[in-house]
Design a protein around this motif. Sequence first.
Motif, short mmCIF file in Angstrom:
data_model
loop_
_atom_site.label_atom_id
_atom_site.label_comp_id
_atom_site.label_asym_id
_atom_site.label_seq_id
_atom_site.Cartn_x
_atom_site.Cartn_y
_atom_site.Cartn_z
N ILE A 78 -1.36 9.49 -12.74
CA ILE A 78 -1.08 8.24 -13.46
C ILE A 78 -0.27 7.31 -12.56
CG2 ILE A 78 -0.23 7.20 -15.58
CD1 ILE A 78 -0.16 9.96 -16.86
N GLY A 79 -0.88 6.21 -12.18
CA GLY A 79 -0.20 5.21 -11.36
C GLY A 79 0.42 4.13 -12.23
N GLU A 80 0.60 2.97 -11.63
CA GLU A 80 1.30 1.90 -12.32
C GLU A 80 0.31 0.92 -12.97
OE1 GLU A 80 4.53 0.39 -9.97
OE2 GLU A 80 4.14 -1.64 -10.70
N GLY A 81 -0.42 0.21 -12.17
CA GLY A 81 -1.39 -0.75 -12.70
C GLY A 81 -2.30 -1.22 -11.59
N PRO A 82 -3.45 -1.78 -11.94
CA PRO A 82 -4.39 -2.24 -10.92
C PRO A 82 -3.78 -3.34 -10.06
CG PRO A 82 -5.36 -2.30 -13.14
CD PRO A 82 -3.91 -2.02 -13.31
N GLY A 83 -4.15 -3.35 -8.80
CA GLY A 83 -3.79 -4.45 -7.90
C GLY A 83 -5.03 -5.32 -7.68
N HIS A 84 -4.98 -6.11 -6.62
CA HIS A 84 -6.08 -7.05 -6.34
C HIS A 84 -7.44 -6.36 -6.24
CE1 HIS A 84 -8.39 -10.24 -4.43
NE2 HIS A 84 -8.74 -9.34 -3.52
N HIS A 85 -7.53 -5.33 -5.40
CA HIS A 85 -8.83 -4.68 -5.16
C HIS A 85 -9.34 -3.95 -6.39
CE1 HIS A 85 -8.71 -5.66 -0.93
NE2 HIS A 85 -7.46 -5.25 -0.90
N GLU A 86 -8.41 -3.36 -7.13
CA GLU A 86 -8.79 -2.63 -8.34
C GLU A 86 -9.33 -3.61 -9.39
OE1 GLU A 86 -5.79 -2.25 -6.77
OE2 GLU A 86 -6.22 -0.30 -5.85
N ASN A 87 -8.68 -4.77 -9.49
CA ASN A 87 -9.12 -5.81 -10.43
C ASN A 87 -10.52 -6.32 -10.05
OD1 ASN A 87 -8.75 -7.89 -12.50
ND2 ASN A 87 -8.50 -9.31 -10.79
N LEU A 130 -12.03 -0.29 -10.48
CA LEU A 130 -11.77 1.12 -10.18
C LEU A 130 -10.32 1.29 -9.73
CD1 LEU A 130 -15.02 1.90 -8.17
CD2 LEU A 130 -14.38 2.86 -10.41
N PRO A 131 -9.71 2.45 -10.05
CA PRO A 131 -8.30 2.63 -9.70
C PRO A 131 -8.11 3.04 -8.23
CG PRO A 131 -9.12 4.61 -10.78
CD PRO A 131 -10.27 3.61 -10.77
N PHE A 132 -7.01 2.62 -7.68
CA PHE A 132 -6.57 3.07 -6.35
C PHE A 132 -7.68 2.96 -5.29
CE2 PHE A 132 -3.09 4.86 -8.80
CZ PHE A 132 -2.01 4.67 -7.94
N THR A 178 -5.77 7.31 -13.19
CA THR A 178 -5.66 6.14 -14.06
C THR A 178 -4.27 5.52 -13.87
OG1 THR A 178 -6.02 5.32 -16.31
CG2 THR A 178 -4.88 7.43 -16.12
N ASN A 179 -3.93 4.58 -14.73
CA ASN A 179 -2.67 3.84 -14.63
C ASN A 179 -2.04 3.68 -16.00
OD1 ASN A 179 -2.49 2.92 -11.75
ND2 ASN A 179 -4.46 1.99 -12.24
N VAL A 180 -0.74 3.35 -16.01
CA VAL A 180 -0.10 3.09 -17.30
C VAL A 180 -0.58 1.77 -17.92
CG1 VAL A 180 1.99 4.52 -17.18
CG2 VAL A 180 1.98 2.28 -16.11
N PHE A 227 6.55 10.10 -5.82
CA PHE A 227 6.66 8.69 -5.41
C PHE A 227 5.27 8.06 -5.49
CE2 PHE A 227 10.46 10.21 -3.10
CZ PHE A 227 11.35 9.19 -3.42
N HIS A 228 5.26 6.77 -5.75
CA HIS A 228 3.99 6.03 -5.68
C HIS A 228 3.56 5.99 -4.20
CE1 HIS A 228 1.04 2.88 -6.04
NE2 HIS A 228 1.14 2.97 -7.35
N PRO A 229 2.26 6.21 -3.91
CA PRO A 229 1.83 6.18 -2.51
C PRO A 229 2.21 4.87 -1.81
CG PRO A 229 0.02 6.88 -3.93
CD PRO A 229 1.18 6.55 -4.83
N1 URA Z 1 -1.43 0.98 -7.56
C1 URA Z 1 -1.47 1.54 -8.77
O1 URA Z 1 -0.47 1.92 -9.33
N2 URA Z 1 -2.65 1.69 -9.34
C2 URA Z 1 -3.78 1.32 -8.78
O2 URA Z 1 -4.83 1.51 -9.38
C3 URA Z 1 -3.71 0.75 -7.50
C4 URA Z 1 -2.53 0.58 -6.91
#
Ligand code: URA
Length: 215
Positions: free
Chosen positions: A43-52, A56-58, A83-85, A156-158
């Motif tokens: 579980i990550g945080e939220g989509p960034g530019h590329h994910e949006n 797709l996540p990450f 996925t993300n929160v 930690f978040h990557p």
């Molecule tokens: N960082 C996140 O937390 N989630 C993503 O999907 C991409 C980057």
Amino acid sequence: MSSEDLLREIGEEISLCERCGLCKNRKNAVPGAGPANAEILFIGEGPGHHENEQGLPFVGNAGKFLSSMLQAAGYDRDSVFITNVVKCRPPSNRDPLPEELIACAEYLERQIEVITPIIIVTLGRFSMARYYENARISTIHGKPKWAAGRLIIPMFHPAAALHQPALRKTVEEDFSLLPHWIEKVKEKKKKEALLPVQSSQEEDGGQPEQLSLFG
Ligand code: URA
């Protein structure tokens, strides 16, 4: 309905969701990706530019680093669920707001219920906060605890390792222990299956000490 169908249904709801303001600027919602029977859920945080862009996540730089650490630990990225929160991109990659986290939480709960992973890895502080109140990631990273019958491992978040190269080794080390934790969880479940009365000790919100986890 099969788990795959249930997950697809949740994904379709997310793509039409208007529960918070993040829907206004999204190109694509990002429900998550991976098999419905994954043993490990990230579980990550939220989509960034590329994910949006891709839905797709990450899939950006942090995602590439995540994939490489998974591979180094012996996992195919396609074998885990990611996925993300929050499922829609916060503008300019700002932190998700409390109301956005609350609006999106039910989707994650339902995804967890369907996937029933044996291990949940939280990436960064927002997903960590689901399981740890007032904890500092620098203190608890890599130290698992039990919650509702599954092992929660805060990491930690990557992206943190990409921004602070000094963290890279720590993040890689935490990831490299994943096969060890999987094996431990499976051993424990096997042992419990053989016991006439199952211990409910681990259902109480967990124990912070690694050594007492599997005793
Ligand atoms: N960082 C996140 O937390 N989630 C993503 O999907 C991409 C980057």
